[in-house]
Design an enzyme around this catalytic site. Structure first.
Site, PDB file in Angstrom:
ATOM      1  N   GLN A 174     -29.375 -36.775 -17.084  1.00 52.23           N
ATOM      2  CA  GLN A 174     -30.739 -36.258 -16.941  1.00 52.23           C
ATOM      3  C   GLN A 174     -31.423 -36.188 -18.309  1.00 52.23           C
ATOM      4  O   GLN A 174     -32.591 -36.538 -18.436  1.00 52.23           O
ATOM      5  CB  GLN A 174     -30.710 -34.870 -16.284  1.00 52.23           C
ATOM      6  CG  GLN A 174     -30.242 -34.937 -14.835  1.00 52.23           C
ATOM      7  CD  GLN A 174     -30.113 -33.573 -14.189  1.00 52.23           C
ATOM      8  OE1 GLN A 174     -30.356 -32.549 -14.815  1.00 52.23           O
ATOM      9  NE2 GLN A 174     -29.718 -33.557 -12.930  1.00 52.23           N
ATOM     10  N   ASP A 320     -20.010 -34.212 -10.201  1.00 48.28           N
ATOM     11  CA  ASP A 320     -20.484 -33.543  -8.982  1.00 48.28           C
ATOM     12  C   ASP A 320     -19.389 -33.442  -7.914  1.00 48.28           C
ATOM     13  O   ASP A 320     -19.534 -32.710  -6.937  1.00 48.28           O
ATOM     14  CB  ASP A 320     -21.687 -34.295  -8.396  1.00 48.28           C
ATOM     15  CG  ASP A 320     -22.918 -34.184  -9.296  1.00 48.28           C
ATOM     16  OD1 ASP A 320     -22.990 -33.233 -10.096  1.00 48.28           O
ATOM     17  OD2 ASP A 320     -23.799 -35.061  -9.204  1.00 48.28           O
TER      18      ASP A 320
HETATM   19  C1  S3P Z   1     -27.795 -36.483 -12.293  1.00 51.32           C
HETATM   20  C2  S3P Z   1     -27.030 -36.212 -13.398  1.00 51.32           C
HETATM   21  C3  S3P Z   1     -25.990 -35.172 -13.428  1.00 51.32           C
HETATM   22  C4  S3P Z   1     -25.566 -34.769 -12.020  1.00 51.32           C
HETATM   23  C5  S3P Z   1     -26.751 -34.524 -11.130  1.00 51.32           C
HETATM   24  C6  S3P Z   1     -27.611 -35.775 -11.009  1.00 51.32           C
HETATM   25  C7  S3P Z   1     -28.825 -37.539 -12.380  1.00 51.32           C
HETATM   26  O1  S3P Z   1     -26.493 -34.029 -14.087  1.00 51.32           O
HETATM   27  O2  S3P Z   1     -24.750 -33.629 -12.067  1.00 51.32           O
HETATM   28  O3  S3P Z   1     -26.321 -34.153  -9.825  1.00 51.32           O
HETATM   29  O4  S3P Z   1     -29.323 -37.999 -11.325  1.00 51.32           O
HETATM   30  O5  S3P Z   1     -29.160 -37.933 -13.504  1.00 51.32           O
HETATM   31  P1  S3P Z   1     -26.459 -33.880 -15.702  1.00 51.32           P
HETATM   32  O6  S3P Z   1     -27.387 -34.863 -16.298  1.00 51.32           O
HETATM   33  O7  S3P Z   1     -26.920 -32.454 -15.945  1.00 51.32           O
HETATM   34  O8  S3P Z   1     -25.039 -34.101 -16.098  1.00 51.32           O
END
Ligand code: S3P
Length: 440
Positions: A174, A320
């Site tokens: 993210q 996840d």
């Molecule tokens: C996601 C990244 C992950 C994941 C989330 C979805 C994404 O989070 O846990 O369910 O779609 O980029 P983080 O970027 O906080 O690791």
């Protein structure tokens, strides 16, 4: 909503899986930035991607679900009228990201270079989650992001941005995606350096340059990079499939077929770990759809799993799935150690604590560590009363454990499943006939 799950010795069927959540968010965001109309085939019906759609509509993007255009799974296609980066307009009110961290963080990146002010709000679980991790790099690029103690609401005052090179201090797709989206409207090139690879949907879908330098990934976007209007095809979510992969692997008897599942290697660590534990998972019909690999999975009961060590570079590829992998570990012979997973503490809830609480309530031997769990597997699970803590993955992991308990398990807050998998309780009931008791 409270759901009661009864034990089931034999599982069989082909449950319908939801569309991939990560890919759905990105397809909607990128389609909105393109010039012209894009079609998204098989967009997710889950709450989180719909939070992204609501925010995009608040920015003036027209999005229409066409019941007359159905994808291969019978899901209506979504048509997005892209306005180009410069076509987004200032929202009339706060943009509500609901429960979705992906919506809030990616949108903040996208809005960082827009010449207006936006306020991003979230629900009670999203509000306390850390946002300094995006505000820092976006601030370095020239945006002003005001937070309350490092949390939402976020006030994004977009401005002219300059490209930066940013080395990710946490392994987060993210954060990577927020910086890259801001980079689209920055001057010069923006590069994100990843010491540990995270899910790579953004760079695949935007066709960005990726280089390996000294064991690290460098993902670059030139300012003004054009996003193409096109057709996107969303695979079924491997993170949703994981609940059935574990259910089939701990059951006495099982044959479960899971079709069209996304098998992007930055997401499919759950398959590697379950296989290392002794699971019987076969992949067939491997194919590629719009740059994302997918395949059909068949899981059969292996007649026993063994404990494993989970840590290091694989962790972002299964982050996840750890709550449900912990269920597999509780049912395996021997010890499972999960480490390097401290990010779980800042998800929709503290998933290390929540997973430990659920499994302990069901009789498992679980030790909490700051960055993970130690599970001594093999103790029989007993039916219990557990709380999903408003977290979809905790609700679904508890349901999987309940299938092998010695009596019924009551799951409070079961409605949370709809965040990523609205039809989860029906899908579970379809492989475990008579096991799922929902309120009338
Ligand atoms: C996601 C990244 C992950 C994941 C989330 C979805 C994404 O989070 O846990 O369910 O779609 O980029 P983080 O970027 O906080 O690791």
């Amino acid at each position: 909503m409270t759901v009661t799950v009864h034990p089931a010795a034999a599982l069989a069927g082909t449950p319908a899986l939801p569309a991939d959540k990560s890919v759905s968010h990105r397809a909607a965001l990128f389609a909105a930035l393109a010039d012209g109309e894009s079609e998204i085939v098989g967009f997710s019906d889950a709450a989180d991607p719909h939070s992204t759609l609501a925010c995009l509509r608040g920015l003036g993007v027209e999005i229409e679900e066409r019941e007359d255009v159905l994808g291969p799974d019978g899901v209506p296609s979504l048509f997005v009228q892209g306005r180009g980066l410069d076509g987004l307009r200032a929202p009339a009110s706060a943009l509500d990201c609901g429960n979705s961290g992906t919506t809030m963080r990616l949108l903040a990146g996208l809005l960082a270079g827009r010449p207006f002010e936006s306020t991003l709000v979230g629900d009670a679980s999203l509000t306390p989650r850390p946002m300094g991790r995006i505000a820092r790099p976006l601030g370095q690029m020239g945006a002003r992001i005001d937070m309350t103690d490092g949390h939402a609401p976020l006030v994004v005052r977009g401005g002219s941005l300059s490209g930066i090179t940013y080395r990710l201090p946490v392994a987060s797709a993210q954060v990577k995606s927020a910086v890259l989206l801001a980079g689209l409207s920055a001057s010069g090139t923006t590069t994100v350096v990843e010491p540990v690879a995270t899910r790579d949907h953004t760079e695949r879908m935007l066709e960005l340059d990726v280089m390996e330098v000294g064991g690290e990934r460098h993902v670059s976007v030139p300012g003004g990079h054009a996003v193409r209007a096109r057709q996107w095809v969303v695979p079924r979510d491997v993170s949703a499939a994981a609940f059935f992969l574990v259910a089939g692997s701990i059951a006495e008897m099982a044959t479960i077929q899971l079709n069209g599942v996304g098998l992007n290697p930055t997401r499919s660590g759950v398959l590697d770990v379950l296989r290392a534990m002794g699971a019987d998972i076969r992949i067939s019909n491997e194919r590629d759809r719009g740059g994302e690999p997918l395949g059909d999975l068949r899981v059969e009961a292996p007649g026993g799993l063994v404990g494993v060590e989970i840590g290091g570079a694989i962790v972002p590829n299964l982050i996840d799935e750890i709550p449900v992998l912990a269920v597999a570990a509780a049912c395996a012979e021997g010890r499972t150690v999960i480490r390097d997973a401290e990010e779980l503490r800042v998800k929709e809830t503290d998933r290390i604590e929540a997973t430990a609480d659920v499994l302990r309530a069901m009789g498992a031997d679980v030790e909490e560590r700051p960055d993970g769990l130690v599970i001594e597997g093999g103790r029989p699970l007993k039916g219990a009363e557990v709380d999903a803590r408003h977290d979809h993955r905790i609700a679904m992991a508890a349901a999987v454990a309940a299938l092998v308990a010695d009596g019924p398990t009551t799951i409070h807050g079961a409605e949370a499943a709809a965040i990523s998998f609205p039809a989860f309780w029906d899908a579970l009931g379809s492989v475990a006939a008579g096991s799922v008791e929902e309120p009338a």
